[in-house]
Write an enzyme that holds these catalytic residues in place. Structure first.
Site, short mmCIF file in Angstrom:
data_model
loop_
_atom_site.label_atom_id
_atom_site.label_comp_id
_atom_site.label_asym_id
_atom_site.label_seq_id
_atom_site.Cartn_x
_atom_site.Cartn_y
_atom_site.Cartn_z
N SER A 148 -5.32 -8.20 2.83
CA SER A 148 -5.66 -6.98 2.06
C SER A 148 -7.06 -6.83 1.80
O SER A 148 -7.88 -6.80 2.70
CB SER A 148 -4.77 -6.69 1.02
OG SER A 148 -4.70 -5.44 0.41
N ASP A 224 5.13 -2.39 5.57
CA ASP A 224 3.85 -2.55 4.36
C ASP A 224 3.95 -1.26 3.86
O ASP A 224 3.53 -0.25 4.58
CB ASP A 224 2.64 -3.10 5.01
CG ASP A 224 1.63 -3.42 3.94
OD1 ASP A 224 1.57 -2.74 3.01
OD2 ASP A 224 1.05 -4.22 4.39
N HIS A 257 4.04 -6.08 2.29
CA HIS A 257 2.63 -6.54 1.96
C HIS A 257 2.47 -7.77 1.13
O HIS A 257 1.52 -8.37 0.66
CB HIS A 257 2.06 -5.30 1.15
CG HIS A 257 0.54 -5.17 0.88
ND1 HIS A 257 -0.37 -5.24 2.29
CD2 HIS A 257 -0.37 -5.49 -0.18
CE1 HIS A 257 -1.56 -5.26 1.63
NE2 HIS A 257 -1.47 -5.42 0.26
N1 LIG Z 1 0.41 -2.32 -7.41
C1 LIG Z 1 0.16 -3.59 -6.97
C2 LIG Z 1 -0.90 -3.50 -6.01
C3 LIG Z 1 -1.83 -4.61 -5.81
C4 LIG Z 1 -1.16 -5.52 -4.93
O1 LIG Z 1 -0.22 -5.20 -3.98
N2 LIG Z 1 -2.05 -6.46 -4.76
C5 LIG Z 1 -1.80 -7.32 -3.49
C6 LIG Z 1 -2.85 -7.61 -2.75
S1 LIG Z 1 -3.45 -6.06 -2.19
C7 LIG Z 1 -1.45 -8.79 -4.06
O2 LIG Z 1 -1.47 -9.97 -3.31
N3 LIG Z 1 -0.83 -8.95 -5.24
C8 LIG Z 1 -0.42 -10.17 -6.05
C9 LIG Z 1 0.46 -11.21 -5.53
O3 LIG Z 1 1.54 -10.43 -4.80
O4 LIG Z 1 0.52 -12.17 -5.73
C10 LIG Z 1 -0.05 -4.49 -8.24
O5 LIG Z 1 -0.67 -4.16 -9.24
O6 LIG Z 1 0.15 -5.71 -8.01
#
Ligand SMILES: N[C@@H](CCC(=O)N[C@@H](CS)C(=O)NCC(=O)O)C(=O)O
Length: 279
Positions: A148, A224, A257
């Site tokens: 991302s 995604d 995602h």
């Molecule tokens: N609304 C989401 C958006 C952020 C998101 O999806 N982050 C992704 C990267 S863009 C991620 O890797 N989140 C942490 C995880 O899944 O461990 C959040 O606050 O977690």
């Protein structure tokens, strides 16, 4: 520069370790994690894959969720996962999850109040690799990957530094940040209103400008939620030019995602990088 070891766990015959250090370029204390495969020894330095995570992440999201260690141990690859921004009470921040701490966008900020700490581009390309080479049994052979916002970081940094990295890969990257809400918000804050300065950190713009690039592998889940508004894989496909190098964008049906998606394809990314790092 001194490193403070804060955790260590043996995994698949190698070691996952976390460290704290003072960063001169970020002007704050930083944390990173490294996986050292069983093959790593002072007499046998191993190649390193640098991993750049996405919004809201730390050094631990990838290390805890991707399931990368088994294949990294088999291939003899070290992996370094860093934090996604400078950190600390003195470091500028924002209430949004997509700006400030946890959202450094892997660039060098020029605007107040961000420029004092938000120099992630220099941290990733210079300070951190120098530190890693100084303290661990790794060779100078490197590749770069990310997810991302970190996919955007891996692609832009790899495209701009073809002599530093042998290969680039990305999961669900922000391919055209100057044309999506996440990128426009971050770039306006960190780089200011002159949009010509934004182009140096936009993968689609960089691909158009380079004559050649190292091999690139991109995986993108078709389910995604951020696909059309933020990630825009079609824009990347549209600017790809086979004469400039390998650029393989794979759309993966049903995947979202999350790190469930990353875990499903991380072995193929590690094999891709290992092939180019041992050529
Ligand atoms: N609304 C989401 C958006 C952020 C998101 O999806 N982050 C992704 C990267 S863009 C991620 O890797 N989140 C942490 C995880 O899944 O461990 C959040 O606050 O977690």
């Amino acid at each position: 520069m001194a490193l403070e070891n804060i955790t260590q766990n043996k995994v698949f015959g190698g070691w996952h370790k976390q460290y704290l250090h003072d960063s001169e370029v970020l002007n704050c204390r930083m944390q990173f994690a490294i996986y050292l495969p069983p093959q790593a020894a002072p007499s046998a330095p191993v190649p390193v894959l640098y991993w750049l995570s996405g919004l809201t992440c730390t050094d631990q999201n990838f290390m805890q969720k991707s399931g990368a260690f088994r294949m990294a141990a088999k291939l003899g690859l070290a992996i370094v996962a860093m934090d996604t921004s400078p950190r600390g009470e003195d470091v500028a921040d924002d209430d949004g999850y997509d700006l400030g701490q946890g959202a450094g966008f892997y660039l060098n900020a020029t605007e107040f109040p961000w420029s004092r700490h938000y120099q992630m581009y220099d941290y990733v390309t210079q300070e951190l690799p120098n530190l890693i080479q100084q303290h661990f049994p790794v060779s100078s052979v490197r590749s770069i990957s990310g997810h991302s916002m970190g996919g955007h970081g891996a692609l832009t940094i790899g495209l701009k530094n073809p002599t530093l990295y042998r290969s680039i890969s990305a999961f669900s990257p922000i391919t055209h940040p100057t044309q999506c809400p996440w990128g426009q918000k971050a770039f306006a804050a960190y780089l200011g209103s002159d949009r010509t300065t934004w182009l140096q950190y936009d993968t689609c713009e960089l691909i158009k400008r380079v004559d050649k690039h190292v091999p690139v592998l991109v995986d993108q889940g078709e389910s995604d939620d951020f696909l059309e508004e933020q990630l825009k894989p079609d824009s990347l496909v549209a600017v790809s030019a086979p004469e400039k190098g390998e650029l393989n964008v794979r759309l993966q049906p049903g995947y979202d995602h999350s790190y469930f998606f990353i875990a499903s394809f991380i072995d193929e990314h590690l094999q891709f990088h290992a092939k180019h790092m041992t050529e």
